[in-house]
Design a protein around this motif. Structure first.
Motif, PDB file in Angstrom:
ATOM      1  N   GLU A   1       0.831  -1.208   0.000  1.00  0.00           N
ATOM      2  CA  GLU A   1       0.000   0.000   0.000  1.00  0.00           C
ATOM      3  C   GLU A   1       0.869   1.262   0.000  1.00  0.00           C
ATOM      4  OE1 GLU A   1      -4.077  -1.042   2.403  1.00  0.00           O
ATOM      5  OE2 GLU A   1      -2.272  -0.692   3.562  1.00  0.00           O
ATOM      6  N   LEU A   2       1.871   1.279   0.858  1.00  0.00           N
ATOM      7  CA  LEU A   2       2.727   2.454   0.972  1.00  0.00           C
ATOM      8  C   LEU A   2       3.481   2.712  -0.328  1.00  0.00           C
ATOM      9  CD1 LEU A   2       4.092   1.880   4.590  1.00  0.00           C
ATOM     10  CD2 LEU A   2       2.498   3.660   3.859  1.00  0.00           C
ATOM     11  N   GLN A   3       3.941   1.648  -0.985  1.00  0.00           N
ATOM     12  CA  GLN A   3       4.643   1.822  -2.256  1.00  0.00           C
ATOM     13  C   GLN A   3       3.707   2.385  -3.317  1.00  0.00           C
ATOM     14  OE1 GLN A   3       4.928   0.516  -5.517  1.00  0.00           O
ATOM     15  NE2 GLN A   3       6.865   1.587  -5.770  1.00  0.00           N
ATOM     16  N   GLU A   4       2.486   1.897  -3.349  1.00  0.00           N
ATOM     17  CA  GLU A   4       1.509   2.358  -4.340  1.00  0.00           C
ATOM     18  C   GLU A   4       1.139   3.821  -4.124  1.00  0.00           C
ATOM     19  OE1 GLU A   4      -1.630  -0.424  -3.800  1.00  0.00           O
ATOM     20  OE2 GLU A   4      -0.774  -1.922  -5.174  1.00  0.00           O
ATOM     21  N   HIS A   5       1.229   4.302  -2.871  1.00  0.00           N
ATOM     22  CA  HIS A   5       0.870   5.678  -2.572  1.00  0.00           C
ATOM     23  C   HIS A   5       2.056   6.632  -2.643  1.00  0.00           C
ATOM     24  CE1 HIS A   5      -2.888   3.880  -1.066  1.00  0.00           C
ATOM     25  NE2 HIS A   5      -3.405   5.075  -1.231  1.00  0.00           N
ATOM     26  N   GLY A   6       3.200   6.140  -3.062  1.00  0.00           N
ATOM     27  CA  GLY A   6       4.340   7.025  -3.295  1.00  0.00           C
ATOM     28  C   GLY A   6       5.242   7.296  -2.121  1.00  0.00           C
ATOM     29  N   PHE A   7       5.137   6.502  -1.065  1.00  0.00           N
ATOM     30  CA  PHE A   7       6.038   6.679   0.072  1.00  0.00           C
ATOM     31  C   PHE A   7       7.424   6.123  -0.266  1.00  0.00           C
ATOM     32  CE2 PHE A   7       1.939   7.089   2.075  1.00  0.00           C
ATOM     33  CZ  PHE A   7       2.141   7.938   3.155  1.00  0.00           C
TER      34      PHE A   7
END
Length: 386
Positions: free
Chosen positions: A86-92
């Motif tokens: 999730e975090l990777q998909e949101h650009g973190f």
């Protein structure tokens, strides 16, 4: 500790959300992610409760074992894996993945101090174990997803380039095949218009293959084959192939005389590709029945190779984009838009600089700037292309 966490669950989640909001990339939804802090907090509470039963080791099914090493199946590991995605998909970033779990640890410590709530040593160890396993799982999945996305983008880019190449190759080959079949029927000769079509197709095929081979060498990082070459012989070889293309494009190629003592220390194939691409670009955009000029000369400690055309000049701002792959500035959008990009990379690989200068209302001149060398007695001649 589990009672403290349960009683203050909403407050801890709010504190973590506030910390994340301070560093979240633009456009990230404000609501908590599906597998974020609240899920981990519930699993931490569950672990602490199980550890106070008669079978405390059963908590490992929730939290996973301590000490790292080979990953083990656990509830925290599974949810943290999904959270890392999730975090990777949101650009973190990967640092923010670690901080995301660290926020909860900090919030728990701060609130415990504020409310004077005691946390036992064993309970704190449990908290650290759960955080350690969650972070490891989240970071591992984050890295996997990031690498997968990078590889996917590279595959898409490669397929796009192969598609462009195949399209150009098919067009030129079909044109050449059609022209040859008409000539074989005996109704037209090689010297006529159909013969000219065949010439153009064959020149196009040759240019396309040469450009692609140079790009493969540059991309693969193959070692350069530097050797000292006569600049005059180098330009003479280019003139032979470029003269045919000038005839096909219905323009005039003018080549200046070159000092026979001047030399370049280069990878011959890459520099031939660079100059060839510049000439192809000039033939493509210069106005009909005008001149394309190839000059090679020395200035102080530099060798300069100029390719000048009569395209009418460059539009404002176009010079900065001309060397970007797949960007085409002129009205003629045939080709791949790779020639100038490959030319610049080939020149830079030879220790040179490629630049463009606008001649407003007239044309433009591309200049290759290389270190100057001189021929010595007995220097080897320029090898001829096979």
């Amino acid at each position: 500790m589990h009672q403290f966490l349960t009683a203050n669950r909403a407050e801890l989640i709010a504190r973590c959300r506030a910390k994340v909001a301070l560093r979240a990339p633009p456009g990230v939804p404000e609501e908590e992610l599906a597998h974020g802090v609240s899920i981990f907090l519930d699993q931490l509470i569950k672990t602490l409760i199980v550890e106070q039963t008669a079978s405390p080791l059963q908590s490992r099914r929730v939290s996973g074992p301590s000490g790292g090493g080979r990953p083990a199946l656990s509830e925290i590991g599974e949810s943290a894996t999904l959270h890392g995605k999730e975090l990777q998909e949101h650009g973190f970033t990967v640092e923010e993945v670690v901080h995301d779990y660290g926020d909860l640890c900090q919030s728990i410590s701060d609130l415990a101090v504020e409310t004077d709530a005691p946390i036992g040593v064993d309970e704190f160890r449990t908290l650290n174990r759960c955080l350690d396993n969650a972070i490891a799982s989240a970071v591992t999945e984050f890295g996997y997803q990031r690498d997968f996305n990078v590889a996917d983008r590279q595959t898409v880019a490669l397929n796009e380039r192969l598609g462009f190449f195949a399209h150009e190759l098919r067009n030129q080959l079909c044109t050449a095949t059609l022209a040859l079949s008409i000539i074989k029927q005996g109704n037209v000769g090689l010297g006529g218009a159909t013969g000219g079509v065949l010439d153009r197709a064959l020149v196009g095929l040759s240019n396309l293959i040469d450009r692609s081979l140079a790009e493969v060498r540059m991309t693969a990082g193959m070692p350069l084959q530097h050797q000292l070459y006569s600049l005059a012989d180098f330009i003479a070889e280019i003139k032979l192939s470029a003269s045919l293309e000038a005839d096909v494009k219905d323009c005039v190629l003018v080549v200046s005389d070159v000092d026979p003592l001047l030399a370049v220390d280069v990878d011959r194939d890459l520099l031939l590709s660079a100059v060839g691409n510049l000439l192809q670009n000039a033939f493509k955009f210069t106005h009909l029945h005008t001149e394309v000029t190839l000059n090679a000369y020395a200035l102080a400690d530099r060798i300069l190779i100029d390719v000048l055309d009569h395209c009418g000049g460059l539009s404002p701002g176009s010079a900065e984009n001309m060397f970007v792959p797949f960007v085409q500035e002129g009205e003629d959008r045939s080709g791949l838009g790779l020639g100038l990009s490959i030319a610049r990379r080939s020149v830079e690989a030879n220790g040179g600089v490629l630049s463009v200068r606008n001649l407003a209302g007239s044309g433009c001149v591309f200049t290759i700037d290389l270190p100057r060398h001189s021929l010595v007695e007995g220097a080897p001649p320029l090898p001829q292309a096979a």
